[in-house]
Motif scaffolding. Sequence first.
Motif, PDB file in Angstrom:
ATOM      1  N   SER A 126       0.853  -1.190   0.000  1.00  0.00           N
ATOM      2  CA  SER A 126       0.000   0.000   0.000  1.00  0.00           C
ATOM      3  C   SER A 126       0.886   1.237   0.000  1.00  0.00           C
ATOM      4  CB  SER A 126      -0.893   0.002   1.244  1.00  0.00           C
ATOM      5  OG  SER A 126      -0.095   0.124   2.412  1.00  0.00           O
ATOM      6  N   GLN A 151       0.997   3.650   2.048  1.00  0.00           N
ATOM      7  CA  GLN A 151       1.515   3.902   3.393  1.00  0.00           C
ATOM      8  C   GLN A 151       2.697   2.979   3.708  1.00  0.00           C
ATOM      9  OE1 GLN A 151      -1.637   3.319   2.608  1.00  0.00           O
ATOM     10  NE2 GLN A 151      -2.667   5.295   3.007  1.00  0.00           N
ATOM     11  N   GLU A 152       2.586   1.681   3.316  1.00  0.00           N
ATOM     12  CA  GLU A 152       3.690   0.744   3.548  1.00  0.00           C
ATOM     13  C   GLU A 152       4.916   1.120   2.733  1.00  0.00           C
ATOM     14  OE1 GLU A 152       1.658  -3.535   4.601  1.00  0.00           O
ATOM     15  OE2 GLU A 152       1.667  -2.895   2.500  1.00  0.00           O
TER      16      GLU A 152
END
Length: 741
Positions: free
Chosen positions: A554, A556-557
Amino acid sequence: MHLSIGKRILFTLLLLPLWAAAQINHPVMVNVQLNPPYSLYLSDYAAPDVQRMQVHILLKDLTESNYKCRLRVTIEGIGITIQNRTGFYVTPFLINGGEMVTLSGADLAPYFDPRNLVVQGLDNSFTKNGAKLPEGIYRFTVEVIDYNRNTVISNAGSAMVASFLSYPPIINLPMANAKVDAMDPQNVLFQWMPRHTASVNAAFNVVYKFRLVELVPQDRDPNDAMRSLRPIYENIVQQTSLVYGPGEPALTPGNNYAVQVQAIEADGKDMFINDGFSEVVKFTYGEKCSVPQQIVAAFAGRNELKISWVATVSQQGFTVRYREAGNQPSQWYEETSYTPQVTISGLKPGRQYEYQVKAQCMWGYGDYSAIQSFSMPNETLSEGDFVCGKNAGDQKITNTNNIEQLSIQDTIFAADFKVILTTVSGSNGRFSGTGQVMVPLLGFLDLPVTFSNIRVNTDKRMYAGVIELAQSSHAEVKQNLDNAINNLFSKLDTMLASGDPKQLFLIDAAEMMSEIDKMKGWDDLDQATKDQLGELQEKLKELQTYQAQYPDMSPQEQQSVGQKLGSDLKKLAADAKTAFEMAKQKLKDLLNIYKLALDVLVKDRAQLDSSGYHQKKVAFEQYLKAVNPVAQVKTTSSDSTVVLLQQVEELPAESLDLSTVAAIKDYLDALYQKNESTLIRILHDNKDESTDKEVIKQLKVDGKPATDVIASDAVKTDKDGTVKKVSVSILSLIAEILEKY
């Protein structure tokens, strides 16, 4: 069927006891329970920690309480009866009506004590062996007896057991009379199969005693060797295998060995046939390195003998030993070589020599070849032959006949140092080039040398010119390493400067890990820096995983993992760079201290009287002439200890008094000091930093390696003291080398 009256009466009398017994209504009921594993030792049935035997007792009369009782135990086997003695003292146990009492362990111990037993059918060995029954089938019978009236008040409760000894283990590896491969490092697997696991003995704690012996001589009976020889290795293990590795005593390739395993019950009880000993298995460990073939000796020049032979692919090194032959041959001297030839120098003209050659393979040395002999040509010795530690200026070479040609791999002599030519040009006695000098006082350490326009005679001895230690390419290697590491750190700093995770894709992790692998292979890199680079490699592996999984993450990751990876890489790179700089400074300090210590030693030796050695040598030669005027003392032969002792051996027995011993000692002391000074000068003049590092590795300061003791802090706080300690360390190392030489 009709029976006569007499037969009826007899039949009735036979059945009466059985009928009567069946009709007796005992007030106490007894039940005996025996639990496996069944032991042949009576003490095990009364052991407090386990309940191998339980006696359950029930008093049926509900009106009775605290009734005092004792037991009578009977053990019956084929031809064997064991029963408690009548009236022996034992503490009574109490039973109450309607209550079940269970006796086991310590409650039964008095009844199995050999002192309280009457034994029939066994000899005295029964008690000597710890009350151990022969293997077989036994019935244990227990009766309850009124303690006061000594009458039986119960039925005879009984139980049967069958207890037999187990077979010892069988050795599976190595197989009998097999050849086990010799490996480097040593690694031999021994394995055996237990044969007690299917019996009740499997419940006991069994360990294995492993014994290994060498068969001397090779054809010795292995069973006899196992009984009479001290094992070269013995150990007790719980597993059914043992890996014989490099930490165990080394096995000799080609030799025969025998192994045996004994199964032992942990408490020492006899649970196995043949005391648990397996059969003895004989095996051969590898094979000896083969003997070199087609050994040929040829005269190679004045006082020199060249020995050559045919080697096999597996032979990696060779040892040649030689001695002067005769009715009383001299001691053996050795030369080592990594090529199938060796040139021996310092031999005496007109003397016969014996020699042998043996090879070294990966798994060890082979046997020496048969003794062969060679007679040296009868020539006149001249000064300079076979000199131990002689400086070029300490001898005068009279032979100035120039040699026509020299080739690569030829050996010339500068004083007593062998110089193997690596490049050479010139002719008619004048030559220039490079080579490797073999320094015997340094354990035949190779030092790179250069020479220009030296003069070499037909004896292949330099009689004019200078051979100098060469500056090796070590500085270049060091600079390449410096540049490679700095480039690695700079590259990472540039790519990680912005902090954007997308910059991580500019890093070729596989290439960087490959570069680090190469750096870690350089000897100049200390272990601390190698460890730091190893951590950096691990983080680069994480980067590879991140780059591969990035599309599946993702946003964010991608951001959080990428930022952490970038931060970790920057920190690890900075730590590795710091460790590298500290290592360089420590090495620099260490080399400076070492050179300062050599400066101190050179100055100390310069103050010694350089003519003292020659005076003592001349004095010793004159002394030899005085005590043995009929002998011709070889004053021009050599300064070697070997020649010295040969001259002393020629003295009359009556002349070997305290004065002779003092003269020898005085001369030897002077020779030792001269050799010591020679070695200090060689180390001082050396310009090869890699050679300095090799010598430093051998130094001990205050009993510890110099690399551990001489840290930057120590250099700064007490520089003079550290230099003094290193000077002492260098002298100790030189003394150790001279003792061996």
